[in-house]
Design a protein around this motif. Sequence first.
Motif, PDB file in Angstrom:
ATOM      1  N   ASN A 208      -1.174   6.150  -8.068  1.00 46.80           N
ATOM      2  CA  ASN A 208      -1.838   6.101  -6.767  1.00 46.80           C
ATOM      3  C   ASN A 208      -3.181   6.831  -6.808  1.00 46.80           C
ATOM      4  O   ASN A 208      -4.156   6.396  -6.186  1.00 46.80           O
ATOM      5  CB  ASN A 208      -0.947   6.717  -5.692  1.00 46.80           C
ATOM      6  CG  ASN A 208       0.258   5.855  -5.365  1.00 46.80           C
ATOM      7  OD1 ASN A 208       0.283   4.675  -5.708  1.00 46.80           O
ATOM      8  ND2 ASN A 208       1.253   6.435  -4.727  1.00 46.80           N
ATOM      9  N   GLU A 212      -6.886   5.179  -6.026  1.00 52.88           N
ATOM     10  CA  GLU A 212      -7.861   5.741  -5.089  1.00 52.88           C
ATOM     11  C   GLU A 212      -9.205   5.978  -5.769  1.00 52.88           C
ATOM     12  O   GLU A 212     -10.269   5.794  -5.168  1.00 52.88           O
ATOM     13  CB  GLU A 212      -7.324   7.037  -4.489  1.00 52.88           C
ATOM     14  CG  GLU A 212      -6.225   6.843  -3.466  1.00 52.88           C
ATOM     15  CD  GLU A 212      -6.700   6.038  -2.274  1.00 52.88           C
ATOM     16  OE1 GLU A 212      -7.783   6.333  -1.729  1.00 52.88           O
ATOM     17  OE2 GLU A 212      -5.990   5.090  -1.879  1.00 52.88           O
ATOM     18  N   SER A 225     -11.828  -0.668   2.339  1.00 56.67           N
ATOM     19  CA  SER A 225     -10.499  -0.313   2.823  1.00 56.67           C
ATOM     20  C   SER A 225      -9.476  -0.656   1.753  1.00 56.67           C
ATOM     21  O   SER A 225      -9.773  -1.389   0.807  1.00 56.67           O
ATOM     22  CB  SER A 225     -10.182  -1.067   4.113  1.00 56.67           C
ATOM     23  OG  SER A 225     -10.085  -2.458   3.846  1.00 56.67           O
ATOM     24  N   ARG A 226      -8.263  -0.154   1.890  1.00 58.82           N
ATOM     25  CA  ARG A 226      -7.226  -0.499   0.925  1.00 58.82           C
ATOM     26  C   ARG A 226      -6.892  -1.987   1.010  1.00 58.82           C
ATOM     27  O   ARG A 226      -6.516  -2.602   0.015  1.00 58.82           O
ATOM     28  CB  ARG A 226      -5.985   0.361   1.160  1.00 58.82           C
ATOM     29  CG  ARG A 226      -6.240   1.854   0.864  1.00 58.82           C
ATOM     30  CD  ARG A 226      -4.996   2.692   0.993  1.00 58.82           C
ATOM     31  NE  ARG A 226      -5.314   4.089   0.726  1.00 58.82           N
ATOM     32  CZ  ARG A 226      -5.701   4.951   1.661  1.00 58.82           C
ATOM     33  NH1 ARG A 226      -5.798   4.547   2.923  1.00 58.82           N
ATOM     34  NH2 ARG A 226      -5.987   6.191   1.353  1.00 58.82           N
ATOM     35  N   ASN A 264      -0.184   1.272  -4.162  1.00 54.14           N
ATOM     36  CA  ASN A 264      -0.852   2.332  -3.404  1.00 54.14           C
ATOM     37  C   ASN A 264      -1.131   1.883  -1.976  1.00 54.14           C
ATOM     38  O   ASN A 264      -0.942   2.643  -1.018  1.00 54.14           O
ATOM     39  CB  ASN A 264      -2.158   2.720  -4.097  1.00 54.14           C
ATOM     40  CG  ASN A 264      -2.891   3.829  -3.375  1.00 54.14           C
ATOM     41  OD1 ASN A 264      -2.382   4.933  -3.213  1.00 54.14           O
ATOM     42  ND2 ASN A 264      -4.099   3.540  -2.915  1.00 54.14           N
ATOM     43  N   HIS A 268       0.471   3.209   1.841  1.00 53.11           N
ATOM     44  CA  HIS A 268      -0.350   3.597   2.992  1.00 53.11           C
ATOM     45  C   HIS A 268      -0.225   2.588   4.140  1.00 53.11           C
ATOM     46  O   HIS A 268      -1.109   2.507   4.998  1.00 53.11           O
ATOM     47  CB  HIS A 268      -1.814   3.743   2.576  1.00 53.11           C
ATOM     48  CG  HIS A 268      -2.075   4.957   1.732  1.00 53.11           C
ATOM     49  ND1 HIS A 268      -1.879   4.969   0.361  1.00 53.11           N
ATOM     50  CD2 HIS A 268      -2.503   6.205   2.068  1.00 53.11           C
ATOM     51  CE1 HIS A 268      -2.194   6.158  -0.113  1.00 53.11           C
ATOM     52  NE2 HIS A 268      -2.573   6.929   0.888  1.00 53.11           N
TER      53      HIS A 268
END
Length: 278
Positions: A208, A212, A225-226, A264, A268
Amino acid sequence: MSNTEQMSRERDPAPEADAGLTVGRTAELVGVSVRTLHHWDEIALVQPSERTWAGYRLYSGADIARLQQVLVYREIGMPLAQIAEVLDDPTADVADHLGRQRELLISRIARLQELVSAVNRMMEAKEMNEELTPEEQARSFGSEWHDPYHEEAKDRYGHTEEWARSQERAKQLSPAEWDQAKRDLEALEAALAEAKRGGVQPGTEAANRLAEQHRAAIGRWFEVSRSKQVLMARNYVDDPRFTAHYDDREAGLATWLKAIIDANAEAHGVDPARAEWE
């Protein structure tokens, strides 16, 4: 004994013979990690040919010479699988290898000299308060700097806010910042390959953290954004060009990178299957 304990002891086993160098000493001398040497041993790229009476691996002079050859070929960007094919070619001898490496290094030196000239041109433009367009930067840096996907990406994303923002940020970068961006990307991709090689699993804290870092690297150019990252990662396995870029560093890296990004994002609260560009 665990693998970790074994690797730790092999860095500095009790001194014994003068027949060869330990894994730890070899790693220190040639400038790679112990983990890298273990990986190259596992894939039969460079295997220590000697052992101490206690079973610890030792690198002979011939092993060190092969390591040096691997390092040269890796420096010029050759994938490990191809390096193994070149070094194990029964039709080639030591002189052939040295001659081939010399030619490749001379070519690389010439290319680096061209890049220095290109940086000088960009510095001159900055001093004169001139902004170079991406096309002008490409012409300055030549084929190595040329982005074959630039026009394709412009056609696809040229109308978006992200494209406009990335182009604006690119124009504002100094030569030193361009160089730093390239080094950062290379370091990230090396870390990703090392993690995949080391068995890091998607969804773990280490994976993770790398996901990031990948998102932050893209975020240098526009907000990511993710959910956007998930969509971008699909290209890594759907587009053969992206797949080849990552898999040349480490076999299966593109699929693994997509997996850690998806995991990841899911951690979230983002469902990778329902990700949207937002």
